[in-house]
Motif scaffolding. Structure first.
Motif, short mmCIF file in Angstrom:
data_model
loop_
_atom_site.label_atom_id
_atom_site.label_comp_id
_atom_site.label_asym_id
_atom_site.label_seq_id
_atom_site.Cartn_x
_atom_site.Cartn_y
_atom_site.Cartn_z
N VAL A 108 -8.33 -1.26 13.41
CA VAL A 108 -9.06 -1.61 12.20
C VAL A 108 -8.79 -0.52 11.16
N MET A 109 -8.31 -0.96 10.00
CA MET A 109 -8.01 -0.02 8.92
C MET A 109 -9.18 0.02 7.94
N THR A 110 -9.63 1.23 7.62
CA THR A 110 -10.62 1.44 6.58
C THR A 110 -9.91 2.15 5.44
N ILE A 111 -9.91 1.53 4.27
CA ILE A 111 -9.25 2.11 3.11
C ILE A 111 -10.31 2.77 2.24
N LYS A 112 -10.16 4.07 2.04
CA LYS A 112 -11.13 4.82 1.26
C LYS A 112 -10.69 4.99 -0.19
N GLU A 113 -9.40 5.02 -0.41
CA GLU A 113 -8.85 5.14 -1.76
C GLU A 113 -7.47 4.48 -1.72
N LEU A 114 -7.31 3.42 -2.50
CA LEU A 114 -6.10 2.60 -2.43
C LEU A 114 -5.19 2.82 -3.63
N TYR A 115 -3.91 3.02 -3.33
CA TYR A 115 -2.87 3.05 -4.36
C TYR A 115 -1.80 2.04 -3.96
N ILE A 116 -1.23 1.41 -4.97
CA ILE A 116 -0.28 0.32 -4.78
C ILE A 116 1.12 0.80 -5.19
N THR A 117 2.13 0.30 -4.47
CA THR A 117 3.51 0.62 -4.84
C THR A 117 3.96 -0.30 -5.97
N ARG A 162 -1.53 -10.99 -1.53
CA ARG A 162 -2.41 -10.57 -0.44
C ARG A 162 -1.73 -9.37 0.19
N MET A 163 -2.46 -8.30 0.37
CA MET A 163 -1.88 -7.07 0.90
C MET A 163 -1.63 -7.21 2.40
N ALA A 164 -0.40 -7.03 2.84
CA ALA A 164 -0.03 -7.21 4.24
C ALA A 164 -0.74 -6.21 5.16
N GLU A 165 -0.98 -5.02 4.67
CA GLU A 165 -1.60 -3.98 5.50
C GLU A 165 -3.06 -4.30 5.82
N HIS A 166 -3.71 -5.06 4.95
CA HIS A 166 -5.13 -5.41 5.13
C HIS A 166 -5.32 -6.72 4.38
N MET A 186 0.84 -1.20 0.00
CA MET A 186 0.00 0.00 0.00
C MET A 186 0.87 1.24 0.00
N ASP A 187 0.63 2.13 -0.95
CA ASP A 187 1.32 3.41 -0.99
C ASP A 187 0.63 4.32 0.02
N LYS A 188 1.22 4.41 1.21
CA LYS A 188 0.59 5.15 2.31
C LYS A 188 0.60 6.65 2.10
N ASN A 189 1.44 7.13 1.20
CA ASN A 189 1.48 8.56 0.90
C ASN A 189 0.32 8.98 0.00
N ARG A 190 -0.07 8.12 -0.93
CA ARG A 190 -1.13 8.45 -1.88
C ARG A 190 -2.49 7.91 -1.46
N SER A 191 -2.52 6.80 -0.74
CA SER A 191 -3.79 6.18 -0.35
C SER A 191 -4.49 7.01 0.72
N VAL A 192 -5.81 6.90 0.75
CA VAL A 192 -6.61 7.57 1.77
C VAL A 192 -7.19 6.48 2.66
N TYR A 193 -6.84 6.52 3.93
CA TYR A 193 -7.27 5.48 4.86
C TYR A 193 -7.31 6.05 6.27
N GLU A 194 -7.99 5.32 7.14
CA GLU A 194 -8.01 5.70 8.55
C GLU A 194 -7.89 4.44 9.39
N ILE A 195 -7.30 4.62 10.54
CA ILE A 195 -7.14 3.51 11.47
C ILE A 195 -7.88 3.86 12.75
N LYS A 196 -8.79 2.99 13.14
CA LYS A 196 -9.53 3.19 14.38
C LYS A 196 -9.10 2.11 15.37
N LYS A 197 -9.03 2.51 16.63
CA LYS A 197 -8.66 1.57 17.69
C LYS A 197 -9.90 1.16 18.46
#
Length: 183
Positions: free
Chosen positions: A128-137, A146-150, A111-122
């Protein structure tokens, strides 16, 4: 371009891994490790539809069940995929033994964490990670990972997508990177 591999089925249902009937625990199905079992993996569904065999990918909780056609098409990806025989048990104990669990052998942080839009709730100790817009490296030489981040996300290359389309595989949707249901 990269895509999330998603399933599509005619009705809202899920083919669920049966932990009591299987020799392994469902979390090991997302580990990226080869699995060894002495008998087919068992999945349950409320009923076995007359049209089930029209589909090459069945809806599951991120433990993909694929057809023989799918298995043959991607049998060359031995470093990326392992296919394990599955038995689907429906209502009235009807069986379908025409599918395979598709074990994705690479769990990679992509997951390209600089370009992706996501939030992490505790929630207590859990995050728990919610990915709103995903970009891949990069998939680093793999066709599917399988994406390690989610770990519920299966990411494929454009070549993988084209092979599915050219083979006219059914029950598969591809969500392009950068797509957002939140826009």
């Amino acid at each position: 371009m990269h895509y999330e591999l998603c399933d599509f089925y005619r009705r809202d249902t899920s083919f669920d891994f049966n932990e009591e009937a299987n020799e392994i625990d469902w979390l090991s199905l997302k580990s990226g490790q080869r699995i060894e079992v002495g008998k087919p993996l068992v999945f349950n569904v409320d009923r076995i539809d007359s049209y089930i065999n029209d589909y090459d990918l069945l809806p599951t909780s991120n433990t993909p069940l694929v057809s023989e056609r799918f298995k043959i098409l991607f049998s060359d990806l031995k470093d990326d995929l392992q296919f394990v025989k599955a038995t689907i048990v429906g209502g009235n104990n009807r069986l379908n033994e025409d599918y395979y669990f598709m074990n994705v052998l690479n769990v990679i942080p992509i997951m390209d964490k600089n370009r992706s839009v996501y939030e992490i709730k505790k929630y207590g100790k859990a995050e728990v990670m919610t990915i709103k817009e995903l970009y891949i490296t990069d998939l680093t030489g793999h066709s599917i990972v399988r994406m390690a981040e989610h770990k519920s996300y299966l990411i494929v290359t454009d070549d993988f997508r084209k092979r599915c389309i050219n083979a006219n595989l059914k029950g598969i949707n591809f969500v392009p990177e950068g797509h957002s249901a939140y826009k």
